[in-house]
Design an enzyme around this catalytic site. Structure first.
Site, PDB file in Angstrom:
ATOM      1  N   ASN A 382      13.344  -8.308 -22.728  1.00  0.00           N
ATOM      2  CA  ASN A 382      14.124  -8.679 -22.164  1.00  0.00           C
ATOM      3  C   ASN A 382      14.129 -10.499 -22.881  1.00  0.00           C
ATOM      4  O   ASN A 382      14.938 -10.390 -23.359  1.00  0.00           O
ATOM      5  CB  ASN A 382      13.892  -8.944 -20.746  1.00  0.00           C
ATOM      6  CG  ASN A 382      15.033  -9.709 -19.600  1.00  0.00           C
ATOM      7  OD1 ASN A 382      16.117 -10.437 -21.296  1.00  0.00           O
ATOM      8  ND2 ASN A 382      15.843  -9.371 -18.928  1.00  0.00           N
ATOM      9  N   ASP A 383      13.759 -11.773 -22.182  1.00  0.00           N
ATOM     10  CA  ASP A 383      13.879 -12.863 -22.885  1.00  0.00           C
ATOM     11  C   ASP A 383      13.373 -13.102 -24.229  1.00  0.00           C
ATOM     12  O   ASP A 383      14.156 -13.694 -24.691  1.00  0.00           O
ATOM     13  CB  ASP A 383      12.622 -13.890 -22.373  1.00  0.00           C
ATOM     14  CG  ASP A 383      13.025 -14.027 -20.813  1.00  0.00           C
ATOM     15  OD1 ASP A 383      13.772 -13.631 -20.610  1.00  0.00           O
ATOM     16  OD2 ASP A 383      11.712 -14.525 -20.309  1.00  0.00           O
ATOM     17  N   VAL A 384      12.767 -12.167 -24.919  1.00  0.00           N
ATOM     18  CA  VAL A 384      12.792 -12.364 -26.353  1.00  0.00           C
ATOM     19  C   VAL A 384      13.769 -11.799 -27.079  1.00  0.00           C
ATOM     20  O   VAL A 384      13.517 -11.502 -28.884  1.00  0.00           O
ATOM     21  CB  VAL A 384      11.042 -11.658 -26.580  1.00  0.00           C
ATOM     22  CG1 VAL A 384       9.684 -11.877 -25.872  1.00  0.00           C
ATOM     23  CG2 VAL A 384      11.364 -10.014 -25.880  1.00  0.00           C
TER      24      VAL A 384
END
Ligand code: NAP
Length: 457
Positions: A382-384
């Protein structure tokens, strides 16, 4: 050969084993060998201790080794891969605590003499105690034993005042040369409280970086106490751990675009972006649609993340990869340096599943290739892959380098629902025109995809 000479020669061999072991750990190809070498070094160092001239209390030493060995063996066996960061935290804390305990005993029995000795023992005690109590808090937070966010009013001022008072008491110990029990107890209590106070407000995404920082602290503390005890192998092991921990901390902070000072003094809170996330609709796709998109693609890049680890889907992912390759599709894996919950998390899982190292690429190696990929398959990451890191200056992850999954022709994301990433913010990628979400737990969804790819072949 005298016993002393034998012991010193063995410590030299131990130091060489530690250094070679660490060197080998730098590559996934040789990492297993490196761990074995360093482990042999540790066993030799422990055995040699029994032959140290003047050594006593063998019964107590053996008891400690048995208790520690059984606890470590058992916890190493049962720990889940996703719980590894808290395990690293607690074992690292034990190292710091051991260094502080050595200093406390040496002070108590009056074994520390001379300014250099007292200074190093005091520094080791301070750093070791901070690392011990801080690591215990980190463990409690990551284990879910401490969920509340603690932040004192004027937290940074409190940290600085407490650190200064602790250092002043430490200077008092060095100047006196023969500290009183009150001085020693005050110093250790203050150092332990300092570790707790520094770590309490830090949460979420920053915790693994702090664990790595404490790891570097522990190395330093052990190195100082090695000098106090006159054991060169301990000095070298401490320096090696301290240097490796410092480099790892820097790498992680860089990969998250969070300077260490920010991590310690302005922790991220998930609420930072509440109410101001991306808008639009997320488009869904079935596992069949996703499978046929990949089956007829020329190039697929897979981006694994924390969700793949939670689901334990790595074996299924590699099974699907092989099927796609048999169908003539080029498949590569793109690894973000902070994907998952610890450095190298994804590399370890993919290696365990048998994915060849040459199929796994770091961010800098593969980012340019996303624009030529027909499909980017994001599995529990997600964040990456969140493009706001490039565009939204108000985002807590702004500036963090990300994998350019959004640049692929099509993006398929496997996740269970609309859950946010670790930093607690929405992902703009999921709302983009070329992105489809394939809902479900990674293992189940990839198993379905395997069935569909087979049927299409
Ligand atoms: P992430 O941002 O934590 O997102 C993981 C996603 O996986 C979630 O959105 C979740 O969505 C999904 N998920 C969870 N369980 C799943 C399952 N069983 N099947 C499918 N999907 C599942 O993960 P990431 O992209 O790997 O990023 C890592 C984060 O950790 C970054 O913020 C990084 O800064 C932080 N961090 C990592 C390290 C490190 O060393 N690796 C260190 C410090 C911080 P659903 O709930 O909707 O399923």
């Amino acid at each position: 050969m005298t016993a002393k000479l034998l012991v010193d020669a063995s410590y030299f061999v131990v130091a060489v084993l530690f250094i070679l072991g660490l060197k080998a750990m730098a590559s996934p190809v040789t990492a297993r060998k490196g761990i074995v070498w360093a482990g042999i070094g540790m066993v030799v160092a422990t055995l040699v201790t029994f032959f140290t001239p003047g050594m006593q209390n063998f019964g107590l030493i053996i008891l400690a080794i048995v208790i520690g060995g059984v606890a470590a063996w058992w916890s190493g066996k049962v720990v889940k891969m996703t719980d590894m960061p808290q395990m690293v935290a607690i074992y690292n804390g034990m190292g710091g605590g051991a260094a502080a305990a050595i200093a406390a005993l040496e002070f108590a029995r009056g074994g520390v003499h001379g300014v250099v000795f007292t200074t190093l023992a005091t520094l080791g005690a301070l750093i070791g105690a901070v690392s011990f109590s801080g690591s215990c808090v980190a463990f409690a937070k990551l284990q879910g034993l401490m969920n509340k966010a603690w932040r004192l009013p004027a937290q940074n001022a409190v940290n600085i005042v407490l650190a200064l008072v602790t250092i002043l008491v430490g200077v008092g110990i060095v100047v006196s040369g023969d500290p009183t029990p009150t001085q020693i107890i005050t110093f250790f209590v203050l150092s332990l409280v300092l570790g707790v106070i520094i770590t309490l407000p830090i949460g979420g995404a920053d915790m693994p970086v702090v664990i790595s920082l404490f790891n570097a602290f522990t190395g330093l503390a052990v190195g100082f106490e090695g000098y106090v005890l006159g054991i060169p192998a301990l000095i070298i092991a401490g320096i090696v751990v301290g240097a490796a921990g410092t480099l790892l901390t820097q790498l992680m902070a860089k990969a998250m675009n969070r300077p260490i000072t920010n991590i310690l003094f302005s922790p991220i809170t998930g609420e930072a972006q509440a109410g101001s996330g991306p808008t639009g609709t997320m488009k869904e796709c079935s596992s069949m649609d996703a499978a046929s998109m990949m089956r007829y693609a020329q190039k697929v890049i897979i981006v694994p993340g924390y969700g793949m680890a939670v689901a334990g889907a790595q074996h299924k992912v590699y099974e699907m990869t092989k099927l796609l390759e048999e169908a003539g599709v080029e498949v590569k894996f793109a690894i973000h340096p902070v994907a998952g919950r610890m450095p190298g998390h994804m590399n370890v899982l993919l290696a365990e599943a048998g994915v060849p190292y040459e199929q796994i690429f770091d961010l800098e190696e593969i980012n340019e290739e996303f624009s030529q990929a027909d499909v980017a398959l994001v599995i529990g990451a997600n964040d990456v892959v969140n493009p706001v890191a490039r565009t939204d200056k108000t985002s807590p992850i702004y500036g963090m380098p990300i994998l350019n999954a959004d640049k692929a022709q099509n993006v398929i994301v496997i996740k269970r629902g609309k859950g946010a990433g670790y930093s607690g913010i929405e992902n703009a990628l999921f709302f983009e025109e070329n992105c489809r979400l394939c809902y479900g737990s990674a293992q189940g969804v990839v198993s379905e995809m395997i069935g569909h790819v087979k049927s299409l072949s």
